[in-house]
Design a protein around this motif. Structure first.
Motif, PDB file in Angstrom:
ATOM      1  N   VAL A   1       0.858  -1.219  -0.022  1.00  0.00           N
ATOM      2  CA  VAL A   1      -0.108   0.141  -0.066  1.00  0.00           C
ATOM      3  C   VAL A   1       0.965   1.185  -0.015  1.00  0.00           C
ATOM      4  CG1 VAL A   1      -1.710   1.466   1.338  1.00  0.00           C
ATOM      5  CG2 VAL A   1      -1.740  -1.087   1.260  1.00  0.00           C
ATOM      6  N   THR A   2       0.583   2.163  -0.772  1.00  0.00           N
ATOM      7  CA  THR A   2       1.085   3.534  -0.870  1.00  0.00           C
ATOM      8  C   THR A   2       0.060   4.676  -0.676  1.00  0.00           C
ATOM      9  OG1 THR A   2       2.903   4.831  -2.096  1.00  0.00           O
ATOM     10  CG2 THR A   2       1.156   3.425  -3.333  1.00  0.00           C
ATOM     11  N   LYS A   3       0.822   5.856  -0.354  1.00  0.00           N
ATOM     12  CA  LYS A   3      -0.152   6.873  -0.091  1.00  0.00           C
ATOM     13  C   LYS A   3      -0.405   7.779  -1.528  1.00  0.00           C
ATOM     14  CE  LYS A   3       0.851   8.108   4.579  1.00  0.00           C
ATOM     15  NZ  LYS A   3       1.269   9.244   5.681  1.00  0.00           N
ATOM     16  N   SER A   4       0.559   7.677  -2.505  1.00  0.00           N
ATOM     17  CA  SER A   4       0.477   8.039  -3.625  1.00  0.00           C
ATOM     18  C   SER A   4       1.221   7.406  -4.674  1.00  0.00           C
ATOM     19  CB  SER A   4       0.979   9.699  -3.841  1.00  0.00           C
ATOM     20  OG  SER A   4       2.197   9.646  -3.145  1.00  0.00           O
ATOM     21  N   ASP A   5       0.879   7.654  -6.041  1.00  0.00           N
ATOM     22  CA  ASP A   5       1.494   7.211  -7.267  1.00  0.00           C
ATOM     23  C   ASP A   5       1.458   5.869  -7.135  1.00  0.00           C
ATOM     24  OD1 ASP A   5       2.233   9.845  -8.066  1.00  0.00           O
ATOM     25  OD2 ASP A   5       4.001   9.609  -6.806  1.00  0.00           O
ATOM     26  N   GLY A   6       0.445   5.133  -6.663  1.00  0.00           N
ATOM     27  CA  GLY A   6       0.346   3.476  -6.744  1.00  0.00           C
ATOM     28  C   GLY A   6      -0.135   3.204  -8.390  1.00  0.00           C
ATOM     29  N   GLU A   7       0.437   1.818  -8.795  1.00  0.00           N
ATOM     30  CA  GLU A   7       0.012   1.564 -10.115  1.00  0.00           C
ATOM     31  C   GLU A   7      -1.305   0.727 -10.046  1.00  0.00           C
ATOM     32  OE1 GLU A   7       3.466  -0.855 -11.540  1.00  0.00           O
ATOM     33  OE2 GLU A   7       4.180  -0.681  -9.362  1.00  0.00           O
ATOM     34  N   TYR A   8      -1.699   0.391  -9.003  1.00  0.00           N
ATOM     35  CA  TYR A   8      -3.046  -0.254  -8.883  1.00  0.00           C
ATOM     36  C   TYR A   8      -3.993   0.477  -7.782  1.00  0.00           C
ATOM     37  CZ  TYR A   8      -0.877  -3.817 -11.868  1.00  0.00           C
ATOM     38  OH  TYR A   8      -0.032  -4.384 -12.782  1.00  0.00           O
ATOM     39  N   ILE A   9      -5.217   0.332  -7.997  1.00  0.00           N
ATOM     40  CA  ILE A   9      -6.379   0.595  -6.921  1.00  0.00           C
ATOM     41  C   ILE A   9      -6.893  -0.827  -6.610  1.00  0.00           C
ATOM     42  CG2 ILE A   9      -8.431   1.709  -6.595  1.00  0.00           C
ATOM     43  CD1 ILE A   9      -6.245   3.497  -7.106  1.00  0.00           C
ATOM     44  N   LEU A  10      -6.725  -0.844  -4.998  1.00  0.00           N
ATOM     45  CA  LEU A  10      -7.297  -2.070  -4.215  1.00  0.00           C
ATOM     46  C   LEU A  10      -8.725  -1.797  -3.805  1.00  0.00           C
ATOM     47  CD1 LEU A  10      -5.387  -4.482  -2.300  1.00  0.00           C
ATOM     48  CD2 LEU A  10      -7.500  -3.500  -1.261  1.00  0.00           C
ATOM     49  N   LYS A  11      -9.772  -2.425  -3.941  1.00  0.00           N
ATOM     50  CA  LYS A  11     -11.037  -2.252  -3.596  1.00  0.00           C
ATOM     51  C   LYS A  11     -11.733  -3.268  -2.661  1.00  0.00           C
ATOM     52  CE  LYS A  11     -13.733   0.311  -6.531  1.00  0.00           C
ATOM     53  NZ  LYS A  11     -14.161   0.696  -7.936  1.00  0.00           N
ATOM     54  N   PRO A  12     -11.735  -3.459  -1.312  1.00  0.00           N
ATOM     55  CA  PRO A  12     -12.381  -4.435  -0.778  1.00  0.00           C
ATOM     56  C   PRO A  12     -13.922  -4.539  -0.843  1.00  0.00           C
ATOM     57  CG  PRO A  12     -11.476  -3.008   0.716  1.00  0.00           C
ATOM     58  CD  PRO A  12     -11.059  -2.378  -0.454  1.00  0.00           C
ATOM     59  N   THR A  13     -14.650  -5.333  -0.251  1.00  0.00           N
ATOM     60  CA  THR A  13     -15.895  -5.132  -0.408  1.00  0.00           C
ATOM     61  C   THR A  13     -16.668  -4.630   0.932  1.00  0.00           C
ATOM     62  OG1 THR A  13     -16.122  -7.214  -1.590  1.00  0.00           O
ATOM     63  CG2 THR A  13     -18.055  -6.697  -0.125  1.00  0.00           C
ATOM     64  N   PRO A  14     -17.207  -3.564   0.686  1.00  0.00           N
ATOM     65  CA  PRO A  14     -18.038  -2.936   2.077  1.00  0.00           C
ATOM     66  C   PRO A  14     -19.073  -3.871   2.407  1.00  0.00           C
ATOM     67  CG  PRO A  14     -18.191  -1.469  -0.168  1.00  0.00           C
ATOM     68  CD  PRO A  14     -17.805  -2.799  -0.471  1.00  0.00           C
ATOM     69  N   GLU A  15     -19.132  -4.098   3.873  1.00  0.00           N
ATOM     70  CA  GLU A  15     -20.139  -4.760   4.814  1.00  0.00           C
ATOM     71  C   GLU A  15     -21.441  -4.687   3.866  1.00  0.00           C
ATOM     72  OE1 GLU A  15     -21.257  -5.547   9.536  1.00  0.00           O
ATOM     73  OE2 GLU A  15     -19.613  -4.322   8.827  1.00  0.00           O
ATOM     74  N   ASP A  16     -22.129  -3.770   3.696  1.00  0.00           N
ATOM     75  CA  ASP A  16     -23.240  -3.671   3.231  1.00  0.00           C
ATOM     76  C   ASP A  16     -23.697  -3.827   1.741  1.00  0.00           C
ATOM     77  OD1 ASP A  16     -24.118  -2.695   5.559  1.00  0.00           O
ATOM     78  OD2 ASP A  16     -24.124  -0.733   5.187  1.00  0.00           O
TER      79      ASP A  16
END
Length: 271
Positions: free
Chosen positions: A23-38
């Motif tokens: 995980v990085t604060k900026s300039d990441g090559e990818y976006i990671l998106k977990p599943t919200p509980e709802d």
């Protein structure tokens, strides 16, 4: 229904030699998106929907599902389209293009219509790009994405102006209530005058409505019809993909029900 507004995201980098992610604060090559509980299976839903978009011939960034070893939770990962290496690519969403104020509540839903968006695409880049945006609208309606709003429609600026690759695309309707609209924006601003929507008063749009939109946006009927027909013809492919996915069984039924309903609506002719 806006899932993207409540879905947590993180930028990540990939260490090519080791294959590890960080995980990085900026300039990441990818976006990671977990599943919200709802929103159960949201990560699986988005990956499935993006694979459908790829099958339909849309420009889709590299994306996939990862599983956390300690929890078995699946998360959605997508490569960022707004950079090549260290180079940042200039892109704008429709809120920025229209110079709308992002701080105004719900502006991304009601500050413009799909007709406005198509006309702006034609103005910036020609009718070919407007037709491609129309195609994306039909696809999103077909799979039940009721969150195709102004911030989810963007263009890349370069030697030519073109739409960005697809993003934030999933069947959000399976989490929505019955009173939610199947589209994020008004179609023309006078939807009550559309031939099906304004007559049937059941809250849904059908083939005649989208052909009316195309005509108002100066898109000829033949390519508009061909665009809709090609997406409708993918019904079996998409349903097979839903069955093969890891969605929960009740969500599979809802997703398939959406597609079957849209096939009927997008096959209706004016009586």
């Amino acid at each position: 229904m806006s899932i993207s507004g409540v879905q947590p995201k993180a930028q990540i980098t990939l260490d090519s030699p080791t294959g590890s992610l960080a995980v990085t604060k900026s300039d990441g090559e990818y976006i990671l998106k977990p599943t919200p509980e709802d929103y159960p299976c949201a990560a699986i839903n988005e990956h499935l929907s993006m694979q459908m978009a790829k099958v339909a011939g849309f420009d889709v960034p590299e994306c996939g599902l990862l599983t956390f070893a300690d929890t078995d939770e699946q998360v959605y990962v997508i490569r960022r389209f707004d950079r090549i290496g260290d180079e940042k690519l200039h892109h704008e969403d429709m809120m920025q293009i229209f110079n709308f104020n992002n701080t105004i509540s719900n502006a991304k839903y009601d500050a413009a219509t799909y007709l406005d968006v198509l006309n702006k695409c034609a103005e910036l880049a020609g009718l070919g790009v407007a037709l491609e945006c129309f195609r994306r609208l039909i696809f999103n309606y077909f799979i039940g994405n009721d969150d195709f709003h102004l911030k989810n429609i963007s263009v890349l600026h370069g030697k030519t102006i073109k739409l960005t690759p697809m993003y934030d695309c999933l069947n959000s309707e399976i989490y929505s209530g019955n009173l939610d609209s199947p589209l994020a924006l008004s179609v023309t601003g006078n939807d009550d005058e559309l031939p099906y929507y304004g007559t049937m008063l059941n809250g849904f749009y059908a083939l005649p409505d989208f052909l009316t939109l195309a005509e108002m946006a100066r898109i000829k009927e033949k390519p508009a019809r061909r665009t809709i027909t090609k997406i409708v013809q993918l019904q079996k492919n998409f349903i097979d993909m839903v069955y093969a996915s890891n969605l929960e069984e009740n969500l599979k039924k809802k997703y398939i029900s959406t597609i079957e309903q849209r096939v009927k609506l997008l096959s209706l002719e004016t009586s």
